[in-house]
Design an enzyme around this catalytic site. Structure first.
Site, PDB file in Angstrom:
ATOM      1  N   PRO A   1       0.794  -1.157  -0.023  1.00  0.00           N
ATOM      2  CA  PRO A   1       0.125   0.213   0.136  1.00  0.00           C
ATOM      3  C   PRO A   1       0.904   1.212  -0.045  1.00  0.00           C
ATOM      4  O   PRO A   1       1.776   1.652   0.602  1.00  0.00           O
ATOM      5  CB  PRO A   1      -0.829  -0.081   1.388  1.00  0.00           C
ATOM      6  CG  PRO A   1      -0.071  -1.097   2.026  1.00  0.00           C
ATOM      7  CD  PRO A   1       0.462  -1.846   1.013  1.00  0.00           C
ATOM      8  N   ASN A   2       0.043   2.207  -0.702  1.00  0.00           N
ATOM      9  CA  ASN A   2       1.016   3.473  -0.989  1.00  0.00           C
ATOM     10  C   ASN A   2       2.259   3.488  -1.818  1.00  0.00           C
ATOM     11  O   ASN A   2       2.701   4.808  -2.092  1.00  0.00           O
ATOM     12  CB  ASN A   2       0.991   4.243   0.390  1.00  0.00           C
ATOM     13  CG  ASN A   2      -0.249   4.494   1.294  1.00  0.00           C
ATOM     14  OD1 ASN A   2      -1.057   5.164   0.677  1.00  0.00           O
ATOM     15  ND2 ASN A   2      -0.386   4.071   2.350  1.00  0.00           N
TER      16      ASN A   2
ATOM     17  N   ARG B   1       5.385  10.846  -2.432  1.00  0.00           N
ATOM     18  CA  ARG B   1       5.133  10.512  -1.168  1.00  0.00           C
ATOM     19  C   ARG B   1       6.378  10.784  -0.358  1.00  0.00           C
ATOM     20  O   ARG B   1       7.188   9.964  -0.754  1.00  0.00           O
ATOM     21  CB  ARG B   1       4.505   8.911  -1.266  1.00  0.00           C
ATOM     22  CG  ARG B   1       4.361   8.572   0.314  1.00  0.00           C
ATOM     23  CD  ARG B   1       4.344   6.908   0.290  1.00  0.00           C
ATOM     24  NE  ARG B   1       4.176   6.396   1.679  1.00  0.00           N
ATOM     25  CZ  ARG B   1       4.265   5.371   1.991  1.00  0.00           C
ATOM     26  NH1 ARG B   1       4.563   4.428   0.930  1.00  0.00           N
ATOM     27  NH2 ARG B   1       4.206   5.028   3.082  1.00  0.00           N
TER      28      ARG B   1
ATOM     29  N   TYR C   1      11.160   8.516   0.907  1.00  0.00           N
ATOM     30  CA  TYR C   1      11.226   7.290  -0.083  1.00  0.00           C
ATOM     31  C   TYR C   1      11.703   7.733  -1.419  1.00  0.00           C
ATOM     32  O   TYR C   1      11.805   6.807  -2.400  1.00  0.00           O
ATOM     33  CB  TYR C   1       9.759   7.115  -0.211  1.00  0.00           C
ATOM     34  CG  TYR C   1       8.836   6.362   1.140  1.00  0.00           C
ATOM     35  CD1 TYR C   1       9.517   5.322   1.318  1.00  0.00           C
ATOM     36  CD2 TYR C   1       8.164   7.095   1.667  1.00  0.00           C
ATOM     37  CE1 TYR C   1       9.056   4.861   2.772  1.00  0.00           C
ATOM     38  CE2 TYR C   1       7.553   6.472   2.713  1.00  0.00           C
ATOM     39  CZ  TYR C   1       7.958   5.517   3.484  1.00  0.00           C
ATOM     40  OH  TYR C   1       7.233   5.100   4.447  1.00  0.00           O
TER      41      TYR C   1
ATOM     42  N   ASN D   1       7.686  -5.866  -0.914  1.00  0.00           N
ATOM     43  CA  ASN D   1       7.676  -4.767  -0.244  1.00  0.00           C
ATOM     44  C   ASN D   1       6.440  -4.470   0.180  1.00  0.00           C
ATOM     45  O   ASN D   1       5.539  -4.091  -0.202  1.00  0.00           O
ATOM     46  CB  ASN D   1       8.178  -3.657  -0.646  1.00  0.00           C
ATOM     47  CG  ASN D   1       8.242  -2.360   0.228  1.00  0.00           C
ATOM     48  OD1 ASN D   1       7.817  -2.354   1.533  1.00  0.00           O
ATOM     49  ND2 ASN D   1       8.713  -1.209  -0.131  1.00  0.00           N
TER      50      ASN D   1
ATOM     51  N   ALA E   1       3.139  -0.771   4.559  1.00  0.00           N
ATOM     52  CA  ALA E   1       2.721  -0.757   6.239  1.00  0.00           C
ATOM     53  C   ALA E   1       2.114  -1.969   6.623  1.00  0.00           C
ATOM     54  O   ALA E   1       2.366  -2.311   8.057  1.00  0.00           O
ATOM     55  CB  ALA E   1       1.507   0.358   6.085  1.00  0.00           C
TER      56      ALA E   1
ATOM     57  N   GLU F   1      12.536  -9.434   1.540  1.00  0.00           N
ATOM     58  CA  GLU F   1      11.699  -8.478   1.989  1.00  0.00           C
ATOM     59  C   GLU F   1      12.604  -7.172   1.449  1.00  0.00           C
ATOM     60  O   GLU F   1      13.441  -7.275   2.086  1.00  0.00           O
ATOM     61  CB  GLU F   1      11.587  -8.710   3.382  1.00  0.00           C
ATOM     62  CG  GLU F   1      10.909  -7.570   3.917  1.00  0.00           C
ATOM     63  CD  GLU F   1      10.755  -7.887   5.549  1.00  0.00           C
ATOM     64  OE1 GLU F   1      11.119  -8.863   5.906  1.00  0.00           O
ATOM     65  OE2 GLU F   1      10.387  -6.700   6.436  1.00  0.00           O
TER      66      GLU F   1
ATOM     67  N   HIS G   1      12.644  -2.854   1.730  1.00  0.00           N
ATOM     68  CA  HIS G   1      12.040  -1.583   2.300  1.00  0.00           C
ATOM     69  C   HIS G   1      12.968  -0.570   1.757  1.00  0.00           C
ATOM     70  O   HIS G   1      14.151  -0.734   1.903  1.00  0.00           O
ATOM     71  CB  HIS G   1      12.138  -1.458   3.753  1.00  0.00           C
ATOM     72  CG  HIS G   1      11.269  -2.637   4.461  1.00  0.00           C
ATOM     73  ND1 HIS G   1       9.771  -2.506   4.445  1.00  0.00           N
ATOM     74  CD2 HIS G   1      11.511  -3.618   5.134  1.00  0.00           C
ATOM     75  CE1 HIS G   1       9.327  -3.705   4.882  1.00  0.00           C
ATOM     76  NE2 HIS G   1      10.404  -4.218   5.236  1.00  0.00           N
TER      77      HIS G   1
ATOM     78  N   ARG H   1      13.610   4.516  11.850  1.00  0.00           N
ATOM     79  CA  ARG H   1      12.337   5.271  12.093  1.00  0.00           C
ATOM     80  C   ARG H   1      11.668   4.888  13.384  1.00  0.00           C
ATOM     81  O   ARG H   1      12.172   4.758  14.273  1.00  0.00           O
ATOM     82  CB  ARG H   1      11.494   5.053  10.777  1.00  0.00           C
ATOM     83  CG  ARG H   1      12.481   5.367   9.720  1.00  0.00           C
ATOM     84  CD  ARG H   1      12.012   5.197   8.295  1.00  0.00           C
ATOM     85  NE  ARG H   1      10.662   5.965   8.127  1.00  0.00           N
ATOM     86  CZ  ARG H   1       9.512   5.729   7.272  1.00  0.00           C
ATOM     87  NH1 ARG H   1       9.557   4.635   6.619  1.00  0.00           N
ATOM     88  NH2 ARG H   1       8.318   6.702   7.263  1.00  0.00           N
TER      89      ARG H   1
ATOM     90  N   ARG I   1       7.675   0.799  13.295  1.00  0.00           N
ATOM     91  CA  ARG I   1       8.376   0.207  12.314  1.00  0.00           C
ATOM     92  C   ARG I   1       9.545  -0.579  12.406  1.00  0.00           C
ATOM     93  O   ARG I   1       9.973  -1.632  11.537  1.00  0.00           O
ATOM     94  CB  ARG I   1       9.022   1.326  11.329  1.00  0.00           C
ATOM     95  CG  ARG I   1       7.631   2.268  10.740  1.00  0.00           C
ATOM     96  CD  ARG I   1       8.255   3.190   9.837  1.00  0.00           C
ATOM     97  NE  ARG I   1       7.329   4.394   9.897  1.00  0.00           N
ATOM     98  CZ  ARG I   1       6.172   4.573   9.050  1.00  0.00           C
ATOM     99  NH1 ARG I   1       5.888   3.554   8.054  1.00  0.00           N
ATOM    100  NH2 ARG I   1       5.542   5.740   9.029  1.00  0.00           N
TER     101      ARG I   1
HETATM  102  C1  DQA Z   1       8.253   0.842   3.556  1.00  0.00           C
HETATM  103  C2  DQA Z   1       8.451   0.997   5.307  1.00  0.00           C
HETATM  104  C3  DQA Z   1       7.102   1.032   5.781  1.00  0.00           C
HETATM  105  O1  DQA Z   1       7.199   1.386   7.424  1.00  0.00           O
HETATM  106  C4  DQA Z   1       6.135   2.069   5.338  1.00  0.00           C
HETATM  107  O2  DQA Z   1       4.988   2.041   6.083  1.00  0.00           O
HETATM  108  C5  DQA Z   1       6.176   1.914   3.784  1.00  0.00           C
HETATM  109  C6  DQA Z   1       7.241   1.572   3.090  1.00  0.00           C
HETATM  110  C7  DQA Z   1       9.511   0.973   2.761  1.00  0.00           C
HETATM  111  O3  DQA Z   1       9.537   0.787   1.522  1.00  0.00           O
HETATM  112  O4  DQA Z   1      10.615   1.769   3.554  1.00  0.00           O
HETATM  113  O5  DQA Z   1       4.896   2.265   3.001  1.00  0.00           O
HETATM  114  O6  DQA Z   1       7.955  -0.427   3.412  1.00  0.00           O
END
Ligand code: DQA
Length: 148
Positions: free
Chosen positions: A14-15, A22, A27, A78, A81, A102, A104, A111, A115
């Site tokens: 998501p996002n 964003r 990011y 990835n 959240a 995985e 990120h 952070r 997280r």
């Molecule tokens: C993320 C880190 C997560 O905590 C966050 O919610 C994201 C992106 C990252 O790629 O750094 O949406 O996975």
């Protein structure tokens, strides 16, 4: 050591469809389309068939993983959240008998404390956190090199 890697699936949670717009200080300024294009270029260069998928829905990630069972040789994910909350995604990953990385973009350990915990870290082969978009490329290279 796994068998040859021919087909890799990349799942963005998501996002991540909002990358570029964003929180660019966290990011980066690259869009998801640009990251996927970079991945595709690298995959093409080493003859890997690449599939990329983004959803904002937890169940969509679970269904995509289930649907990929027996069809892919490596997964890069990835979960965004959902990393920090999803037992369902962890359980789906445990269905797979292939290397899973995985990724990120940000260093989640630098952070907010919520997280710092990944629900899925204990179910994957490796985690890359904090390398920005290059983390996806590093994951693809590791899978291609059969490092895992
Ligand atoms: C993320 C880190 C997560 O905590 C966050 O919610 C994201 C992106 C990252 O790629 O750094 O949406 O996975």
């Amino acid at each position: 050591m796994t068998t040859d890697v021919h087909k890799i699936l990349v799942i963005h949670g998501p996002n991540l469809n909002m990358l570029g717009k964003r929180e660019p200080d966290i990011y980066g300024t690259e869009s998801l389309a640009e990251i996927d294009a970079w991945l595709r270029q690298r995959a093409d260069a080493v003859n890997i068939e690449l599939e990329t998928f983004q959803t904002n829905h937890e169940g969509g990630i679970v269904e995509k993983i289930q649907e990929a069972m027996g069809r892919i040789d490596g997964l890069i994910i990835n979960p965004a959240a959902y990393t920090h909350t999803s037992v369902a995604i962890r359980d789906a990953i445990l269905l797979l008998d292939i290397p899973v990385i995985e990724v990120h973009l940000s260093n989640i350990y630098k952070r907010e404390s919520f997280r710092h915990h990944s629900m899925i870290a204990g179910a994957v082969s490796a985690q890359i956190s904090g390398l920005g978009a290059y983390g996806y490329i590093a994951a693809l290279d590791a899978l291609h090199s059969r490092l895992l």
